[in-house]
Design a protein around this motif. Structure first.
Motif, PDB file in Angstrom:
ATOM      1  N   ILE A 165       1.161  -0.812  -0.386  1.00 49.60           N
ATOM      2  CA  ILE A 165       0.242  -0.348   0.522  1.00 49.60           C
ATOM      3  C   ILE A 165       0.573   0.960   0.264  1.00 49.60           C
ATOM      4  N   GLY A 166       0.302   2.430  -0.627  1.00 50.42           N
ATOM      5  CA  GLY A 166       1.456   3.105  -0.934  1.00 50.42           C
ATOM      6  C   GLY A 166       2.462   3.650  -2.460  1.00 50.42           C
ATOM      7  N   ARG A 167       2.917   2.233  -2.718  1.00 48.01           N
ATOM      8  CA  ARG A 167       3.424   1.795  -3.242  1.00 48.01           C
ATOM      9  C   ARG A 167       3.440   2.607  -5.034  1.00 48.01           C
ATOM     10  N   GLU A 168       4.060   2.873  -6.037  1.00 50.90           N
ATOM     11  CA  GLU A 168       3.593   3.565  -7.152  1.00 50.90           C
ATOM     12  C   GLU A 168       3.571   2.549  -8.188  1.00 50.90           C
ATOM     13  N   VAL A 169       2.381   2.166  -9.263  1.00 57.05           N
ATOM     14  CA  VAL A 169       3.172   1.718  -9.880  1.00 57.05           C
ATOM     15  C   VAL A 169       3.399   2.306 -11.257  1.00 57.05           C
ATOM     16  N   ILE A 170       2.787   1.986 -12.649  1.00 54.07           N
ATOM     17  CA  ILE A 170       2.954   2.376 -14.067  1.00 54.07           C
ATOM     18  C   ILE A 170       1.650   1.177 -14.694  1.00 54.07           C
ATOM     19  N   TRP A 171       0.620   1.176 -14.903  1.00 51.58           N
ATOM     20  CA  TRP A 171      -0.336   1.022 -15.644  1.00 51.58           C
ATOM     21  C   TRP A 171      -0.461   1.202 -17.279  1.00 51.58           C
ATOM     22  N   THR A 172      -0.196   0.450 -18.320  1.00 52.80           N
ATOM     23  CA  THR A 172      -0.814   0.769 -19.744  1.00 52.80           C
ATOM     24  C   THR A 172      -1.248   0.270 -20.039  1.00 52.80           C
ATOM     25  N   ASN A 173      -2.914   0.835 -21.136  1.00 49.21           N
ATOM     26  CA  ASN A 173      -3.584  -0.144 -21.912  1.00 49.21           C
ATOM     27  C   ASN A 173      -3.826   0.320 -23.209  1.00 49.21           C
ATOM     28  N   HIS A 181       0.377   6.987 -14.385  1.00 49.70           N
ATOM     29  CA  HIS A 181       1.289   6.692 -12.995  1.00 49.70           C
ATOM     30  C   HIS A 181      -0.427   6.348 -11.744  1.00 49.70           C
ATOM     31  N   ALA A 182       0.050   5.189 -10.954  1.00 52.50           N
ATOM     32  CA  ALA A 182      -0.925   5.411  -9.289  1.00 52.50           C
ATOM     33  C   ALA A 182      -0.325   5.125  -8.182  1.00 52.50           C
ATOM     34  N   LEU A 183      -0.750   4.501  -7.196  1.00 53.94           N
ATOM     35  CA  LEU A 183      -0.679   4.487  -5.936  1.00 53.94           C
ATOM     36  C   LEU A 183      -1.256   3.293  -5.484  1.00 53.94           C
ATOM     37  N   ILE A 184      -0.520   1.726  -5.008  1.00 55.57           N
ATOM     38  CA  ILE A 184      -0.993   1.567  -4.364  1.00 55.57           C
ATOM     39  C   ILE A 184      -2.015   1.133  -3.506  1.00 55.57           C
ATOM     40  N   SER A 185      -3.323   1.251  -3.298  1.00 58.93           N
ATOM     41  CA  SER A 185      -4.071   1.661  -1.861  1.00 58.93           C
ATOM     42  C   SER A 185      -5.449   0.778  -1.353  1.00 58.93           C
ATOM     43  N   GLY A 186      -5.042  -1.046  -2.193  1.00 58.94           N
ATOM     44  CA  GLY A 186      -5.352  -1.748  -1.980  1.00 58.94           C
ATOM     45  C   GLY A 186      -4.632  -3.021  -2.257  1.00 58.94           C
ATOM     46  N   VAL A 187      -5.253  -4.185  -1.644  1.00 54.28           N
ATOM     47  CA  VAL A 187      -4.390  -6.119  -1.828  1.00 54.28           C
ATOM     48  C   VAL A 187      -5.965  -6.505  -1.981  1.00 54.28           C
ATOM     49  N   PHE A 188      -6.230  -7.312  -3.112  1.00 58.83           N
ATOM     50  CA  PHE A 188      -7.538  -8.336  -3.704  1.00 58.83           C
ATOM     51  C   PHE A 188      -6.820  -9.675  -3.135  1.00 58.83           C
ATOM     52  N   LYS A 189      -7.381 -10.447  -2.101  1.00 61.03           N
ATOM     53  CA  LYS A 189      -7.296 -11.851  -2.487  1.00 61.03           C
ATOM     54  C   LYS A 189      -8.028 -12.241  -4.047  1.00 61.03           C
ATOM     55  N   ASN A 190      -6.512 -13.344  -4.889  1.00 64.31           N
ATOM     56  CA  ASN A 190      -6.858 -13.604  -6.217  1.00 64.31           C
ATOM     57  C   ASN A 190      -7.977 -13.840  -6.594  1.00 64.31           C
TER      58      ASN A 190
END
Length: 790
Positions: A165-173, A181-190
């Motif tokens: 949480i709070g780490r930065e990632v770059i997503w493209t499509n 650029h976006a900050l991770i705000s949560g993790v969900f179960k697979n």
């Protein structure tokens, strides 16, 4: 008493080994087939079942001319409006369709990206759907614009940790022309395998509804999906009435709303004229029916052999009845035998299924396994008991009803009722077998037809890949460089998937003579020069786009289906007004199948807009694929380092359109063969016993001069009649079922007489070979030994 019955059953199995093994093989085959189908059906019906039952998807009915077209796309602001204005809504959320961000890339700054499937989702996504969060709050994880929620698997792949949480990632499509650029705000179960919606990360919906994509924030444009969670006391039917004309209140005509349970969306995904018309549920019903019929066919073998060989047990029955054994006790004994055989067959079936599951999973694209949970154990017991009772019921009734005097004398006469029952069971077996053969043949011919029919474009040796990295917004440069690679015939670019629903528009175009009341829907695509030539699409009139004409950005090309609904004569040169801009029709392309043959070819226009394209398509010369791929790899490494070349061949997408039909064809083929083999196994047993029972008669006939051929004819004619009757019954039923299945295709084969004749002949030939083999074996006996036999 139960132990006594089991002991008798064991002794009978040991004494009559041939009958025991014929019955065991038949029941084992039937149970194995049933168990495999049960595992598949159970997995299908449980899809999305873990979500709350109050979750519904909002659907739209488009009232186009004289028909109603049902779509799941809705305005991007519908969920928020429903939550505010309709009291029955507890929570509502908007998401993007799965395919929008299915081919995304996500990376850490300065590191190569990894492939990941994503979705845009509103802030209440985790309140509506039952996807567990491992970290983060359901209220906050998607509340901010530049936030992303990742799966535990993606978190481990990127960071090798769940503390992200709070780490930065770059997503493209490429599809959405997005890079953020976006900050991770949560993790969900697979996401579980029994979820029809598979994704690795979620992006805040606000990204979709901001300036660049503001079109989805308007009531007259739609594409996203809307889901609502109703309050516990809400009536879904009353809710449908309340929202039916919701869009009309927002100024949008010709569209009505309704809801369907989200758990139904996987199984009931086909609509006709605004009403549910089936979907995957049809294949579930089909294979469930096949499983029941194959199991019944196997049970029939047991019934027929048990009653046919009743003469072997006449003295046993007579003595027991004279000693005062009740009919109820005799019935229990024979049912115990069938139940014991059923249990043995089930244990053998479990072993076979365990061995067959890897191959079955490959065919069905599933991850099925034999886990002995209550959800499997109880159905297994139920199937076993059902099989034992069905297979043993008629023999128990028949054998326990024999008269003691006749039984002790060893002489019983087969009543007409018993004879008709036995013949009827054989008729049923082969009727079902022939119906399955017809089904296999028709499905195979239809799949062959759609795969060999001219699609209107050339799919062989065409690959495509999405723009990424330095190629984003610069597809023109990539195309020009790719054309220079040895082995490349041509290259071009398009703004979306070539196959499938290309995205459409309605009501924002005009032409001279158009009826303003008529609602017409046009599929659309933006392309660069050379796409028509790269894919081998034929021109019906006019010309294609060309770099020689700088004004082509104000020109348009329409397919034949579009010209037909426009009712234009000599369309080249006419004006087509699109979004308020006059565009000249410079060409008409021949119709091609950009969707599967389940759909009619729809009206379509193509614009020349190279700056909006994000998918590059490459035509490779025959025999030069390896050379061209090597060149493409070097080109990508040189001009776009850090971004892998993720290409796919167009014919793979084409095959994917018919994956369900291909699987049905393959599985039904196996099941049809199994049904025929089980039926013939029963015939083999009956023929064997008949030859044994008429052993002395055969010897006398041969002494009197009968040839082997005449003996074969006498022994086989009684079995040929019910098989022929079964075939005659099956053919019209097979014809009706074939018509119903083919109705789902807009383009289909013509049903021909030889399809049905071939199926009937195949069943008859196999049954004759089975019976004649046994009859010929009996005809070759020594007549002297036959006459001397007791």
């Amino acid at each position: 008493m139960f132990r006594h019955h089991l002991l008798l059953a064991y002794r009978n199995f040991k004494r009559y080994k041939s009958s025991f093994f014929i019955n065991l093989i038949g029941l084992t085959a039937g149970l194995s087939c049933t168990l495999l189908i049960y595992l598949w059906v159970n997995d299908e019906v449980q899809m999305d079942g873990f979500h709350d039952k109050t979750v519904y998807q909002v659907m739209q009915n488009e009232h186009i001319t004289e028909r109603v077209n049902t779509v799941d796309g809705t305005p991007g602001i519908l969920a928020e409006a429903l939550a505010k204005e309709v009291p029955d809504v507890a929570t509502a959320v908007t998401t993007s369709p799965a395919y929008w961000l299915a081919k995304s890339k996500i990376a850490l700054n300065g590191k190569p990206p990894v492939n990941a499937a994503g979705k845009f989702a509103g802030k209440d996504f985790f309140k509506v759907f039952s996807y567990p969060l491992l970290s983060g709050s359901a209220d906050k994880v998607l509340a901010e614009k530049n936030t992303v929620v990742v799966s535990e698997a993606l978190a481990m792949k990127l960071f090798n940790s769940l503390d992200v949480i709070g780490r930065e990632v770059i997503w493209t499509n490429a599809e959405m022309e997005a890079e953020s650029h976006a900050l991770i705000s949560g993790v969900f179960k697979n996401v579980l395998r029994n979820s029809s919606d598979q994704f690795d990360f979620l992006v805040s919906l606000d990204v979709l509804l901001t300036a660049g994509n503001a079109t989805y924030a308007k009531w007259n444009n739609y594409g996203p999906n809307t889901f609502v969670s109703l309050k516990k006391d809400a009536d879904p039917n009353l809710f449908n009435t309340r929202i039916r004309d919701f869009l009309k209140e927002k100024g949008v005509k010709d569209y009505t709303l309704f809801i369907r349970p989200y758990a139904d969306s996987y199984l009931y995904n086909q609509f006709e004229n605004g009403v549910v018309a089936g979907g995957r549920i049809d294949y579930i019903k089909l294979f469930s029916l096949i499983a029941v019929f194959i199991l019944i066919i196997a049970c029939i073998n047991f019934m027929n052999l048990s009653t046919a060989k009743a003469s072997r047990r006449l003295k046993e029955i007579g003595v027991k009845k004279v000693m005062g054994v009740s009919r109820r006790s005799l019935m229990l004994q024979y049912l115990s035998e069938s139940m014991m055989l059923s249990l043995i067959a089930m244990f053998v079936s479990l072993l076979i299924v365990e061995l067959a599951l890897p191959q079955f999973n490959n065919m069905t694209a599933k991850h099925l396994s034999l886990s002995f949970s209550p959800g499997l154990v109880f159905p297994l017991l139920g199937i076993t008991i059902f099989t034992g009772l069905i297979s043993g019921s008629y023999p128990a009734i028949y054998l326990s009803g024999l008269k003691p005097a006749a039984a002790l004398k060893g002489k019983i006469r087969l009543t007409s009722g018993a004879m008709w029952t036995r013949q009827g069971l054989v008729v049923f077996q082969f009727a079902v077998s022939v119906i399955l053969i017809v089904a296999v043949l028709i499905i195979h011919k239809q799949v062959e037809y759609v795969q060999t029919k001219n699609q209107g474009y050339q799919k062989d040796n065409v690959l495509y890949f999405e723009t990424a990295g330095k190629f984003n917004g610069n597809a023109g440069f990539a195309v020009e460089q790719i054309k220079k690679i040895p082995g490349v015939v041509n290259a071009s670019s398009i703004n979306r998937e070539f196959l499938g629903d290309l995205s459409y528009t309605t009501g924002v175009f005009n032409w001279e003579g158009r009826d303003p009341k008529e609602v017409i829907k046009f599929q659309r695509a933006d392309v660069s020069t050379g796409l028509i030539e790269t894919l081998g699409i034929q021109m019906a009139a006019g010309r294609s786009f060309s770099e020689k004409f700088t004004s082509d950005t104000s020109k348009i090309i329409i397919n034949e289906a579009g010209i037909k609904v426009m009712r234009l004569r000599d369309p080249v040169g006419k004006i087509f007004t699109l979004w308020g801009e006059d565009m000249q029709i410079i060409g008409v392309i021949k119709d091609f199948h950009f969707e599967s043959m389940h759909q009619q070819i729809k009206p379509m226009f193509i614009r020349y807009k190279p700056t909006g394209t994000n998918r590059i398509m490459v035509k490779i010369a025959s025999g030069k694929v390896k050379e061209a791929l090597a060149g493409l790899g070097e080109f990508n490494k040189t001009y776009n380092p850090g971004f892998p070349l993720d290409y796919k061949f167009l014919d793979q997408d084409f095959q994917a359109q018919y994956v369900a039909e291909t699987r049905v064809s393959l599985l039904s083929g196996y099941f049809a063969v199994l049904a025929v083999l089980i039926s013939c196994l029963g015939l083999f047993g009956l023929a064997s016993f008949t030859a044994e029972r008429r052993f002395k008669e055969i010897g006398i006939r041969k002494v009197l001069g009968a040839t082997n051929l005449s003996v074969v004819y006498i022994l086989s004619r009684d079995f040929t009649k019910p098989v022929l009757i079964g075939i005659l019954i099956a053919l019209p039923i097979g014809y009706v079922f074939s018509r119903l299945w083919l109705a789902s295709f807009a383009y289909k084969i013509e049903l021909q007489l030889w399809f049905f004749m071939a199926a009937g002949f195949m069943a008859l030939l196999i049954s004759l070979i089975t019976v004649i083999f046994q009859a010929y074996k009996a005809a070759g006996i020594n007549p002297v030994q036959a006459i001397r036999a007791d």
